[in-house]
Structures are given as C-alpha cells and as structure tokens.
Design a protein around this motif. Structure first.
Motif, PDB file in Angstrom:
ATOM      1  N   SER A  47       0.838  -1.200   0.000  1.00  0.00           N
ATOM      2  CA  SER A  47       0.000   0.000   0.000  1.00  0.00           C
ATOM      3  C   SER A  47       0.871   1.248   0.000  1.00  0.00           C
ATOM      4  N   GLY A  48       0.594   2.151  -0.905  1.00  0.00           N
ATOM      5  CA  GLY A  48       1.256   3.450  -0.915  1.00  0.00           C
ATOM      6  C   GLY A  48       0.414   4.434  -0.130  1.00  0.00           C
ATOM      7  N   VAL A  49       1.039   5.126   0.821  1.00  0.00           N
ATOM      8  CA  VAL A  49       0.297   6.069   1.668  1.00  0.00           C
ATOM      9  C   VAL A  49       1.050   7.388   1.773  1.00  0.00           C
ATOM     10  N   GLN A  50       0.301   8.452   1.934  1.00  0.00           N
ATOM     11  CA  GLN A  50       0.897   9.761   2.182  1.00  0.00           C
ATOM     12  C   GLN A  50       1.541   9.738   3.574  1.00  0.00           C
ATOM     13  N   ASP A  51       2.615  10.504   3.731  1.00  0.00           N
ATOM     14  CA  ASP A  51       3.335  10.531   5.012  1.00  0.00           C
ATOM     15  C   ASP A  51       2.401  10.775   6.200  1.00  0.00           C
ATOM     16  N   GLU A  52       1.467  11.711   6.039  1.00  0.00           N
ATOM     17  CA  GLU A  52       0.596  12.068   7.165  1.00  0.00           C
ATOM     18  C   GLU A  52      -0.425  10.976   7.489  1.00  0.00           C
ATOM     19  N   LYS A  53      -0.584   9.980   6.626  1.00  0.00           N
ATOM     20  CA  LYS A  53      -1.526   8.878   6.858  1.00  0.00           C
ATOM     21  C   LYS A  53      -0.836   7.590   7.309  1.00  0.00           C
ATOM     22  N   LEU A  54       0.498   7.611   7.383  1.00  0.00           N
ATOM     23  CA  LEU A  54       1.257   6.406   7.708  1.00  0.00           C
ATOM     24  C   LEU A  54       0.856   5.810   9.051  1.00  0.00           C
ATOM     25  N   GLU A  55       0.810   6.620  10.093  1.00  0.00           N
ATOM     26  CA  GLU A  55       0.489   6.109  11.433  1.00  0.00           C
ATOM     27  C   GLU A  55      -0.910   5.507  11.485  1.00  0.00           C
ATOM     28  N   GLU A  56      -1.845   6.101  10.759  1.00  0.00           N
ATOM     29  CA  GLU A  56      -3.210   5.561  10.722  1.00  0.00           C
ATOM     30  C   GLU A  56      -3.213   4.174  10.083  1.00  0.00           C
ATOM     31  N   ALA A  57      -2.504   4.014   8.973  1.00  0.00           N
ATOM     32  CA  ALA A  57      -2.439   2.713   8.297  1.00  0.00           C
ATOM     33  C   ALA A  57      -1.773   1.671   9.190  1.00  0.00           C
ATOM     34  N   LEU A  58      -0.676   2.048   9.842  1.00  0.00           N
ATOM     35  CA  LEU A  58       0.013   1.115  10.728  1.00  0.00           C
ATOM     36  C   LEU A  58      -0.863   0.718  11.913  1.00  0.00           C
ATOM     37  N   SER A  59      -1.664   1.655  12.397  1.00  0.00           N
ATOM     38  CA  SER A  59      -2.574   1.380  13.499  1.00  0.00           C
ATOM     39  C   SER A  59      -3.625   0.340  13.095  1.00  0.00           C
ATOM     40  N   VAL A  60      -4.131   0.444  11.880  1.00  0.00           N
ATOM     41  CA  VAL A  60      -5.113  -0.531  11.379  1.00  0.00           C
ATOM     42  C   VAL A  60      -4.473  -1.915  11.307  1.00  0.00           C
ATOM     43  N   ILE A  61      -3.254  -1.989  10.790  1.00  0.00           N
ATOM     44  CA  ILE A  61      -2.553  -3.272  10.684  1.00  0.00           C
ATOM     45  C   ILE A  61      -2.363  -3.885  12.071  1.00  0.00           C
TER      46      ILE A  61
END
Length: 110
Positions: A47-61
């Motif tokens: 998944s490619g994510v914007q820097d400001e969305k990285l923590e949100e994506a990692l939190s979901v994982i």
C-alpha cells in the motif's frame, strides 16, 4: 512525500485487514505468498500512503493482526533404523504482521 508499506500477514487475517484498510480509504494490492516457520500460506499486502496517513495505516494493521498461539503437530524420530516418526503437539505463536515501510521517491499512475 509517500511511503510504501509492505505487510506480510497470516492468511487468516488478510481479508479483514484488506477490508479495514479500504474502509479507511487506503488502496491495497494483495499477493499470495508462502513462508515462515510453519510453511503456511500468508499474504503480502502493498500500500502506498501519504506521510501524514502512515500512522493511521500502521494502526489498522496492528489492530487487525494480533499474535496468538496455535497448536501444531511436529514429529520426532523414535529409535532404530525403521524410521518411525511419532507426532506430538507443540505451541507456536502465529499471526501478527511483519511490516516494512519504505520511502517512495516517485509515484506514477500510467
């Protein structure tokens, strides 16, 4: 800037994780892969994510891919040249995710 997340997860968690990431607006590419201690099927998600969305994506994982114990059969040779193997249960930790986060220097959609 963007980050590329490569997450290797157990097949059991993959469907729920893809759904959860997509519900949050993240695009995900799913690859069937095999490996690990149990030689069990797993799934690699990209998944490619914007820097400001990285923590949100990692939190979901992290929320979806919890580690848990599983009992599996292992075998041990039992004396003699007859090659007799006796199965016995062992507890192993499965689940969780192995996650790589890489810098993306360029992103194109063609």
């Amino acid at each position: 800037m963007m980050k590329l997340i490569i997450a290797i997860v157990q097949d059991e968690d993959a469907g729920r994780l893809v759904s959860a990431l997509m519900d949050k607006g993240f695009g995900v590419t799913k690859l069937a892969t095999t490996g690990g201690f149990l030689r069990a099927g797993n799934t690699t998600l990209i998944s490619g994510v914007q820097d400001e969305k990285l923590e949100e994506a990692l939190s979901v994982i992290e929320k979806i891919c919890k580690s848990r114990e599983q009992i599996t059969a292992s075998t041990t040779p039992m004396g003699g040249a007859g090659g007799v193997y006796v199965p016995y249960p062992i507890r192993v930790t499965v689940g969780g995710a192995t996650v790589f986060v890489l810098e993306v220097s360029q992103f194109l959609k063609v």
